[in-house]
Design a protein around this motif. Structure first.
Motif, PDB file in Angstrom:
ATOM      1  N   VAL A 105       0.875  -1.176   0.000  1.00 40.82           N
ATOM      2  CA  VAL A 105       0.000   0.000   0.000  1.00 40.82           C
ATOM      3  C   VAL A 105       0.912   1.227   0.000  1.00 40.82           C
ATOM      4  CG1 VAL A 105      -1.840   1.221   1.207  1.00 40.82           C
ATOM      5  CG2 VAL A 105      -1.771  -1.289   1.237  1.00 40.82           C
ATOM      6  N   HIS A 106       1.031   1.862  -1.143  1.00 42.35           N
ATOM      7  CA  HIS A 106       2.016   2.953  -1.329  1.00 42.35           C
ATOM      8  C   HIS A 106       1.310   4.303  -1.193  1.00 42.35           C
ATOM      9  CE1 HIS A 106       4.485  -0.357  -2.697  1.00 42.35           C
ATOM     10  NE2 HIS A 106       3.607  -0.637  -3.633  1.00 42.35           N
ATOM     11  N   VAL A 107       1.278   4.801   0.045  1.00 41.83           N
ATOM     12  CA  VAL A 107       0.525   6.034   0.297  1.00 41.83           C
ATOM     13  C   VAL A 107       1.368   7.268  -0.001  1.00 41.83           C
ATOM     14  CG1 VAL A 107      -0.829   4.873   2.087  1.00 41.83           C
ATOM     15  CG2 VAL A 107       1.168   6.247   2.742  1.00 41.83           C
ATOM     16  N   MET A 108       0.717   8.341  -0.314  1.00 39.78           N
ATOM     17  CA  MET A 108       1.373   9.650  -0.418  1.00 39.78           C
ATOM     18  C   MET A 108       1.428  10.224   0.996  1.00 39.78           C
ATOM     19  SD  MET A 108      -0.436  11.122  -3.865  1.00 39.78           S
ATOM     20  CE  MET A 108       0.165  10.652  -5.505  1.00 39.78           C
ATOM     21  N   ALA A 109       2.556  10.798   1.365  1.00 38.60           N
ATOM     22  CA  ALA A 109       2.811  11.190   2.756  1.00 38.60           C
ATOM     23  C   ALA A 109       1.762  12.176   3.281  1.00 38.60           C
ATOM     24  CB  ALA A 109       4.199  11.811   2.871  1.00 38.60           C
ATOM     25  N   PRO A 110       1.413  12.030   4.554  1.00 38.46           N
ATOM     26  CA  PRO A 110       0.534  13.008   5.205  1.00 38.46           C
ATOM     27  C   PRO A 110       1.302  14.271   5.580  1.00 38.46           C
ATOM     28  CG  PRO A 110       1.209  11.351   6.789  1.00 38.46           C
ATOM     29  CD  PRO A 110       1.817  10.953   5.468  1.00 38.46           C
ATOM     30  N   SER A 111       0.571  15.270   6.000  1.00 43.50           N
ATOM     31  CA  SER A 111       1.216  16.567   6.305  1.00 43.50           C
ATOM     32  C   SER A 111       1.878  16.571   7.679  1.00 43.50           C
ATOM     33  CB  SER A 111       0.161  17.683   6.263  1.00 43.50           C
ATOM     34  OG  SER A 111      -0.841  17.420   7.252  1.00 43.50           O
ATOM     35  N   ASP A 112       1.699  15.470   8.421  1.00 40.64           N
ATOM     36  CA  ASP A 112       2.386  15.366   9.735  1.00 40.64           C
ATOM     37  C   ASP A 112       3.313  14.156   9.751  1.00 40.64           C
ATOM     38  OD1 ASP A 112      -0.320  13.766  11.677  1.00 40.64           O
ATOM     39  OD2 ASP A 112       0.509  13.364   9.668  1.00 40.64           O
ATOM     40  N   GLY A 113       3.769  13.771   8.549  1.00 44.86           N
ATOM     41  CA  GLY A 113       4.643  12.610   8.454  1.00 44.86           C
ATOM     42  C   GLY A 113       6.108  13.004   8.441  1.00 44.86           C
ATOM     43  N   GLU A 114       6.941  12.161   7.836  1.00 44.65           N
ATOM     44  CA  GLU A 114       8.394  12.365   7.887  1.00 44.65           C
ATOM     45  C   GLU A 114       8.829  13.632   7.137  1.00 44.65           C
ATOM     46  OE1 GLU A 114       8.835   8.644   4.951  1.00 44.65           O
ATOM     47  OE2 GLU A 114      10.785   9.541   5.476  1.00 44.65           O
ATOM     48  N   PHE A 115       7.962  14.143   6.268  1.00 49.73           N
ATOM     49  CA  PHE A 115       8.331  15.349   5.505  1.00 49.73           C
ATOM     50  C   PHE A 115       7.675  16.599   6.072  1.00 49.73           C
ATOM     51  CE2 PHE A 115      10.420  12.583   2.722  1.00 49.73           C
ATOM     52  CZ  PHE A 115       9.595  11.510   2.465  1.00 49.73           C
ATOM     53  N   GLY A 116       7.005  16.429   7.215  1.00 50.39           N
ATOM     54  CA  GLY A 116       6.362  17.588   7.831  1.00 50.39           C
ATOM     55  C   GLY A 116       5.331  18.192   6.896  1.00 50.39           C
ATOM     56  N   ASP A 117       5.165  19.519   6.986  1.00 49.85           N
ATOM     57  CA  ASP A 117       4.105  20.143   6.176  1.00 49.85           C
ATOM     58  C   ASP A 117       4.669  20.680   4.862  1.00 49.85           C
ATOM     59  OD1 ASP A 117       3.971  23.404   7.872  1.00 49.85           O
ATOM     60  OD2 ASP A 117       5.646  22.186   7.073  1.00 49.85           O
ATOM     61  N   ASP A 118       5.586  19.891   4.290  1.00 47.46           N
ATOM     62  CA  ASP A 118       6.210  20.294   3.019  1.00 47.46           C
ATOM     63  C   ASP A 118       5.692  19.408   1.885  1.00 47.46           C
ATOM     64  OD1 ASP A 118       9.700  20.677   1.861  1.00 47.46           O
ATOM     65  OD2 ASP A 118       7.761  20.746   0.813  1.00 47.46           O
ATOM     66  N   PRO A 119       4.669  19.853   1.138  1.00 52.75           N
ATOM     67  CA  PRO A 119       4.091  19.006   0.090  1.00 52.75           C
ATOM     68  C   PRO A 119       5.050  18.735  -1.063  1.00 52.75           C
ATOM     69  CG  PRO A 119       3.140  21.209  -0.007  1.00 52.75           C
ATOM     70  CD  PRO A 119       3.981  21.166   1.225  1.00 52.75           C
ATOM     71  N   ASP A 120       6.009  19.656  -1.265  1.00 55.07           N
ATOM     72  CA  ASP A 120       6.996  19.412  -2.334  1.00 55.07           C
ATOM     73  C   ASP A 120       7.881  18.233  -1.963  1.00 55.07           C
ATOM     74  OD1 ASP A 120       6.879  22.832  -2.513  1.00 55.07           O
ATOM     75  OD2 ASP A 120       6.543  21.624  -4.331  1.00 55.07           O
TER      76      ASP A 120
END
Ligand SMILES: O=C(O)[C@H](O)[C@@H](O)[C@H](O)[C@H](O)COP(=O)(O)O
Length: 249
Positions: A105-120
């Motif tokens: 299950v290949h999810v797109m990261a949430p805004s509180d995940g390992e990339f924080g609130d950086d959608p780029d």
């Protein structure tokens, strides 16, 4: 790219049930031919309704869900578990009810995940994941089926008319900001990435979509009407109810 085929159903419920049946048959046929299968999920009312119909279908387990890789065409950039995330809705509608392994299950990261609130950063990470899972010489997998919805103004995934995303030709996954459809920040596959799919199925219902459907199928360019650029390598299906098809010739 393949020319669109149109299938019209009497109403949205029948469209969802018939598309679920079509998906089960397609995925099981693909698995028989090549072992595994890959499916790109979509958000939106119609896309989720199809997943619910798959969940409840008597033939559901004709698909070996342990050998299906699941991706998303787009994701709302919200905290993990947020009810508006496409992932949350897909898990509730189907994924929590079938034995698909977490690593598929290949999810797109949430805004509180390992990339924080950086959608780029989230988009770049998903692009790297697609590249890792791509065949030699490609930068994204050849998805077996890519499910998509269509917006009233012709968006698909989170690619909106005359937006930076619709002009993107280098990156395979992009961050999308100031979306006309809330929530405003998203992560989305680009149209070239969608076009890597073997089959692209666009599914929509309701009178409000009739203009976008007729414009897309009437030869509009993808910048004006992004859904018009969603084409599969082997098949492009427009799955409509009579209301959404009302303005077709
Ligand atoms: O995250 C999203 O919102 C979807 O990916 C989006 O592209 C959706 O599929 C269309 O807006 C159609 O939505 P409906 O099926 O609800 O009309």
């Amino acid at each position: 790219m393949t020319d669109p085929e149109v299938v019209v159903y009497a109403d949205g419920d029948l469209l969802a049930a018939a598309t679920a049946a079509r998906l089960i048959t397609t995925l099981s046929d693909v698995q028989r031919a090549q072992g595994g299968a890959s499916l790109v999920l979509t958000g939106g009312r119609t896309g989720v309704a199809v997943l619910e119909q798959v969940r409840d279908a008597p033939a559901r387990d004709a698909v070996d869900w342990s050998r299906v890789d699941l991706y998303w065409g787009d994701e709302r950039f919200l905290p993990a578990g947020h009810p508006d995330r496409n992932e949350t809705q897909a898990r509730e509608a189907l994924l929590d009810h079938i034995g698909v392994p977490a690593e598929r299950v290949h999810v797109m990261a949430p805004s509180d995940g390992e990339f924080g609130d950086d959608p780029d950063a989230a988009a770049a990470a998903y692009a790297r994941l697609l590249a890792q899972r791509a065949p030699a010489g490609a930068d994204v997998p050849a998805f077996d089926v890519c499910l998509l919805g269509v917006g009233e103004e012709g968006h698909t995934a989170s690619v909106f008319p005359d937006s930076p995303a619709v002009h993107e030709t280098n990156r395979t996954v992009v961050a999308v900001r100031d979306c006309p459809k809330p929530p405003p920040t998203r992560v989305s596959l680009t149209l070239p990435t969608i076009r890597a799919a073997r089959q692209v199925w666009l599914m929509t219902t309701g009178q409000a979509k009739a203009d976008a459907v007729a414009t897309a199928l009437g030869g509009a360019d993808e910048v004006t009407l992004p859904a018009a650029g969603a084409r599969g390598q082997q098949r492009t299906l427009w799955l409509l109810d009579t209301s959404a098809a009302a303005k077709l010739g």
